[in-house]
Design an enzyme around this catalytic site. Structure first.
Site, PDB file in Angstrom:
ATOM      1  CG  ASP A   1      -1.862  -1.133   1.291  1.00 39.12           C
ATOM      2  OD1 ASP A   1      -2.176  -1.664   0.217  1.00 39.12           O
ATOM      3  OD2 ASP A   1      -2.293  -1.496   2.400  1.00 39.12           O
TER       4      ASP A   1
HETATM    5  N1  URA Z   1      -1.089  -6.008   3.908  1.00 36.54           N
HETATM    6  C1  URA Z   1      -1.609  -4.763   3.948  1.00 36.54           C
HETATM    7  O1  URA Z   1      -2.623  -4.535   4.587  1.00 36.54           O
HETATM    8  N2  URA Z   1      -0.954  -3.778   3.292  1.00 36.54           N
HETATM    9  C2  URA Z   1       0.180  -3.978   2.619  1.00 36.54           C
HETATM   10  O2  URA Z   1       0.731  -3.033   2.044  1.00 36.54           O
HETATM   11  C3  URA Z   1       0.709  -5.273   2.592  1.00 36.54           C
HETATM   12  C4  URA Z   1       0.052  -6.284   3.241  1.00 36.54           C
END
Ligand code: URA
Length: 270
Positions: free
Chosen positions: A104
């Site tokens: 993310d």
């Molecule tokens: N899980 C998440 O919630 N976000 C990420 O960026 C990676 C794994």
């Protein structure tokens, strides 16, 4: 990339030999003779010929790891003009690099890129069960019963999760995790009692380590959300046998031969 580098990589001649071919007027790009040594080509779209023979760009596949900072979208181009991870990796030097999976925008840590489609598809395929491990700063302190729900598998809106390994960090692990996440927080071992968090929140929070082999969208955040402990900050520090080590945030490095062997073994099931 520079034309002489393209020719050298394609095995036409050494870098110096390629420059000589260019200055001798023997190299054409899209039909035009190119003699200027700084000229650039796009290996994916331009047609390069030497003495009228088409040169095919071939290069050994390249795989790199990036220590992704927060604030970069995991994509190689963004129509909305946001900062993307493509700004942080050597895409000109290694055309065709693409991210293996995604983090993310606000997540930091280990993100792999490769020009090797087979390796990428293999690593991302759920059947290969590649473990990824995350440090998560969460609101409150999960109880053992709550952690057990994550360990057993928990129902999310896209189905049950596979069993995960998860723990609340304490003592020494706590300070290592804070360093890895670049958190400069006053904390007491076992629990974080903060006046103010990086996100401007107040209250108690905990640092947890969670390892899972699935790769669903926002999975870690949704899992902790489902047990009532929303994630405040998330950092991935391992991917299968690879770990970020001391790679500074925003930097990348090529994988070593031994790291590549380990990944290829994972994918081939050996
Ligand atoms: N899980 C998440 O919630 N976000 C990420 O960026 C990676 C794994």
């Amino acid at each position: 990339m520079r034309l002489q580098r393209f020719l050298a990589r394609a095995g036409v001649a050494s870098r110096r030999g390629s420059e000589n071919l260019m200055t001798a007027g023997r190299v054409r790009v899209n039909g035009e003779v190119v003699t200027e040594l700084g000229s650039r080509v796009d290996p994916l779209t331009d047609e390069v010929r030497v003495d009228d023979i088409v040169v095919h760009y071939q290069d050994a596949p390249t795989t790199i790891m990036l220590h992704k900072p927060a604030g970069y979208v995991t994509t190689m181009s963004d129509p909305q003009g946001r900062h993307t991870v493509s700004e942080l990796v050597p895409r000109e030097q290694f055309p065709g690099l693409y991210p293996l999976g995604r983090l993310d925008t606000d997540t930091t840590g280990l993100l792999l890129f490769s020009t090797d489609g087979a390796l990428g598809n293999g690593l991302l395929h759920p059947s290969h069960h590649v473990d990824k491990s995350y440090l998560a700063l969460v609101e409150g302190t999960p109880t053992k019963a709550e952690l057990d729900k994550l360990r057993a598998g928990i129902m999310l809106d896209d189905g049950m999760t596979a069993p995960a390994s998860v723990e609340v960090l304490s003592g020494k692990d706590h300070s290592c995790a804070c360093r890895a996440m670049q958190l400069t927080l006053p904390f007491s071992p076992g629990k974080l009692r903060l006046l103010k968090t990086p996100a401007g929140r107040k209250g108690e929070m905990s640092l947890c380590r969670i390892s899972l082999h699935e790769g669903r969208n926002r999975q870690v955040k949704r899992m902790f959300g489902a047990i009532g402990h929303p994630v405040i900050a998330l950092h991935r520090d391992t991917f299968g046998p690879l770990s970020l080590g001391a790679l500074p945030q925003g930097s990348w490095r090529k994988l070593t031969d031994s790291e590549l062997d380990q990944l290829n073994k994972l994918v081939s099931g050996c």
